[in-house]
Design an enzyme around this catalytic site. Sequence first.
Site, PDB file in Angstrom:
ATOM      1  N   HIS A  92      -4.595  -8.836   3.436  1.00 49.50           N
ATOM      2  CA  HIS A  92      -6.019  -8.712   3.687  1.00 49.50           C
ATOM      3  C   HIS A  92      -6.344  -9.391   5.007  1.00 49.50           C
ATOM      4  O   HIS A  92      -5.705 -10.383   5.370  1.00 49.50           O
ATOM      5  CB  HIS A  92      -6.832  -9.359   2.567  1.00 49.50           C
ATOM      6  CG  HIS A  92      -6.775  -8.587   1.287  1.00 49.50           C
ATOM      7  ND1 HIS A  92      -7.073  -9.141   0.059  1.00 49.50           N
ATOM      8  CD2 HIS A  92      -6.449  -7.281   1.036  1.00 49.50           C
ATOM      9  CE1 HIS A  92      -6.935  -8.224  -0.887  1.00 49.50           C
ATOM     10  NE2 HIS A  92      -6.563  -7.100  -0.326  1.00 49.50           N
TER      11      HIS A  92
ATOM     12  N   HIS B 201      -2.579   2.318  -6.430  1.00 50.00           N
ATOM     13  CA  HIS B 201      -3.277   1.219  -5.759  1.00 50.00           C
ATOM     14  C   HIS B 201      -3.698   0.147  -6.761  1.00 50.00           C
ATOM     15  O   HIS B 201      -3.840  -1.026  -6.407  1.00 50.00           O
ATOM     16  CB  HIS B 201      -4.501   1.748  -5.014  1.00 50.00           C
ATOM     17  CG  HIS B 201      -5.086   0.783  -4.038  1.00 50.00           C
ATOM     18  ND1 HIS B 201      -4.661   0.684  -2.736  1.00 50.00           N
ATOM     19  CD2 HIS B 201      -6.063  -0.149  -4.194  1.00 50.00           C
ATOM     20  CE1 HIS B 201      -5.348  -0.266  -2.123  1.00 50.00           C
ATOM     21  NE2 HIS B 201      -6.209  -0.784  -2.982  1.00 50.00           N
TER      22      HIS B 201
ATOM     23  N   ARG C 121      -1.847  -3.190  -7.081  1.00 53.37           N
ATOM     24  CA  ARG C 121      -2.231  -4.303  -6.213  1.00 53.37           C
ATOM     25  C   ARG C 121      -3.293  -5.166  -6.895  1.00 53.37           C
ATOM     26  O   ARG C 121      -3.246  -6.391  -6.834  1.00 53.37           O
ATOM     27  CB  ARG C 121      -2.764  -3.770  -4.876  1.00 53.37           C
ATOM     28  CG  ARG C 121      -1.703  -3.158  -3.993  1.00 53.37           C
ATOM     29  CD  ARG C 121      -2.278  -2.467  -2.765  1.00 53.37           C
ATOM     30  NE  ARG C 121      -3.137  -3.306  -1.968  1.00 53.37           N
ATOM     31  CZ  ARG C 121      -2.726  -4.217  -1.087  1.00 53.37           C
ATOM     32  NH1 ARG C 121      -1.421  -4.419  -0.925  1.00 53.37           N
ATOM     33  NH2 ARG C 121      -3.577  -4.910  -0.381  1.00 53.37           N
TER      34      ARG C 121
ATOM     35  N   ARG D 207       0.830  -1.205   0.000  1.00 48.42           N
ATOM     36  CA  ARG D 207       0.000   0.000   0.000  1.00 48.42           C
ATOM     37  C   ARG D 207       0.869   1.262   0.000  1.00 48.42           C
ATOM     38  O   ARG D 207       2.022   1.234   0.411  1.00 48.42           O
ATOM     39  CB  ARG D 207      -0.914   0.003   1.226  1.00 48.42           C
ATOM     40  CG  ARG D 207      -1.937  -1.132   1.216  1.00 48.42           C
ATOM     41  CD  ARG D 207      -2.811  -1.083   2.460  1.00 48.42           C
ATOM     42  NE  ARG D 207      -3.855  -2.100   2.422  1.00 48.42           N
ATOM     43  CZ  ARG D 207      -3.724  -3.340   2.877  1.00 48.42           C
ATOM     44  NH1 ARG D 207      -2.568  -3.728   3.404  1.00 48.42           N
ATOM     45  NH2 ARG D 207      -4.723  -4.195   2.804  1.00 48.42           N
TER      46      ARG D 207
ATOM     47  N   TYR E 250      -4.854 -19.136  12.838  1.00 48.40           N
ATOM     48  CA  TYR E 250      -4.050 -20.197  12.232  1.00 48.40           C
ATOM     49  C   TYR E 250      -3.305 -19.686  10.999  1.00 48.40           C
ATOM     50  O   TYR E 250      -2.142 -20.004  10.790  1.00 48.40           O
ATOM     51  CB  TYR E 250      -4.945 -21.382  11.867  1.00 48.40           C
ATOM     52  CG  TYR E 250      -5.391 -22.169  13.079  1.00 48.40           C
ATOM     53  CD1 TYR E 250      -4.516 -23.014  13.743  1.00 48.40           C
ATOM     54  CD2 TYR E 250      -6.687 -22.051  13.567  1.00 48.40           C
ATOM     55  CE1 TYR E 250      -4.917 -23.731  14.864  1.00 48.40           C
ATOM     56  CE2 TYR E 250      -7.104 -22.758  14.690  1.00 48.40           C
ATOM     57  CZ  TYR E 250      -6.204 -23.600  15.323  1.00 48.40           C
ATOM     58  OH  TYR E 250      -6.603 -24.292  16.429  1.00 48.40           O
TER      59      TYR E 250
ATOM     60  N   LYS F 131      -1.314  -1.710   7.316  1.00 49.43           N
ATOM     61  CA  LYS F 131      -2.677  -1.207   7.503  1.00 49.43           C
ATOM     62  C   LYS F 131      -3.514  -2.109   8.394  1.00 49.43           C
ATOM     63  O   LYS F 131      -4.356  -1.650   9.150  1.00 49.43           O
ATOM     64  CB  LYS F 131      -3.360  -1.047   6.140  1.00 49.43           C
ATOM     65  CG  LYS F 131      -4.770  -0.492   6.246  1.00 49.43           C
ATOM     66  CD  LYS F 131      -5.437  -0.363   4.895  1.00 49.43           C
ATOM     67  CE  LYS F 131      -6.866   0.141   5.039  1.00 49.43           C
ATOM     68  NZ  LYS F 131      -7.560   0.250   3.740  1.00 49.43           N
TER      69      LYS F 131
END
Length: 439
Positions: A379, A352, A355, A249, A389, A288
């Site tokens: 994410h 952006h 991405r 980012r 996990y 982020k």
Amino acid sequence: MARPVTPLTDSKCEAAKAKDKPYKLSDGGGLYLLVRPSGGKVWRFKYNRPSGQESTLTFGEYGRNGIGLAKAREARRQARDLLAQGIDPAEHARIEQARAQNATTFEAVTREWHAAQVKRGKWSAGHAERVLREMEVDLFPALGKRPVEQLKTRDLLAPLQAVEARDALDMASRLKQRLCSVMRHATQTGIIDYNPAQDLGGALATRKAVHRPALPLDRLGELLRRIEAYQGRPLTRLALVLTLQVFVRSSELRMARWGEIDLKRALWIIPAKREALAGVKHSTRGSKMGDEHLVPLSPQAVATLEQIHAMTGDGDLVFPSDAYASKPMSENTVNAALRRIGYDTKKDVCGHGFRTMACSALVESGLWSKDAVERQMSHKERNGVRAAYIHRAEHIEERRLMLNWWDNFLEANKEQPVTPFEYARPTGDNVVGLRRAVP
């Protein structure tokens, strides 16, 4: 060096006389006695809120019927204990006052709910202050003094519609969520039996999601050639290159520090929070998602960073401003460079959008697990148990192969357009063949 403070005594407090202007008698640790021209004396405590903002709390009047020195010191101790827990003593005092009056007004319940969230450590100090400020501005004027047990759904909706009317749709949505949480708190603490905020769903307009523009993958070669021919600041060109190679980012890239990057291990570790830079807004931003984010570096990315290090390696920042080495490059730098090489950053591609392009290629290749791609995109997994996990697994070895494949895919597209699916299958379409075919 600060001068040592001599603690006050009862006799010194008693003997303090009024002057033409108010003056302070300090007891140390933020506590002082303010002597007013009228002769009145009041205890005050100077401190920094959990957010860092300076504030003052009044304990009460000094005198025979007021607060003596010992009680003032005990109040200071209690206030400092609250600060050590991340609680603003002024806010705590307002909540306790409301409780003492058996108040169940919307404002009192909201402040109690807010303090509970802060105590649980769910929010940063800055976020906690922003949440309360927004509710003070947009909800308290209409609802603050009303008992929560009298509030109906239509009452809660009215201030939200006022926010909606000024086209602040995102703010209205956030306030609706907070209203639901406050009224849920009132239900859980036995003040009300039913949460009327539950029926606010669908009552407000929502803003249509605007997706960041990204080029179709068959135009990758065109993009790479234009970046290579960029005639502006060399460091800006390399920022474009690295952004495409590692697709982090914007703030993660702009605020990057050399101490985070290990070129020998080919690994960039973006921390959850960075050290603040004087005079730079949001300079503490790291990953982020609030977790440490690992970015494996391909040989191409390492080579790019070595070129950058030759330019800025003497400083702390990877991408310092052209004007001030102590400040990062502007948030507009990458998009401005894209416009300079001929792209409309609102329609064609923006920083952006790199991405989006990388994620599309990785998914379309069919080579990589969804978890590895999502982890590399940083994410957040919504399922809390599963997230624990995945976070521990990291998929770091698969992600290292994945980043190498992506940067080799970029190089292949310099020569001629090739789809991710085709590039992933140069020697066959069985799983073993796919893995061995990764360049």
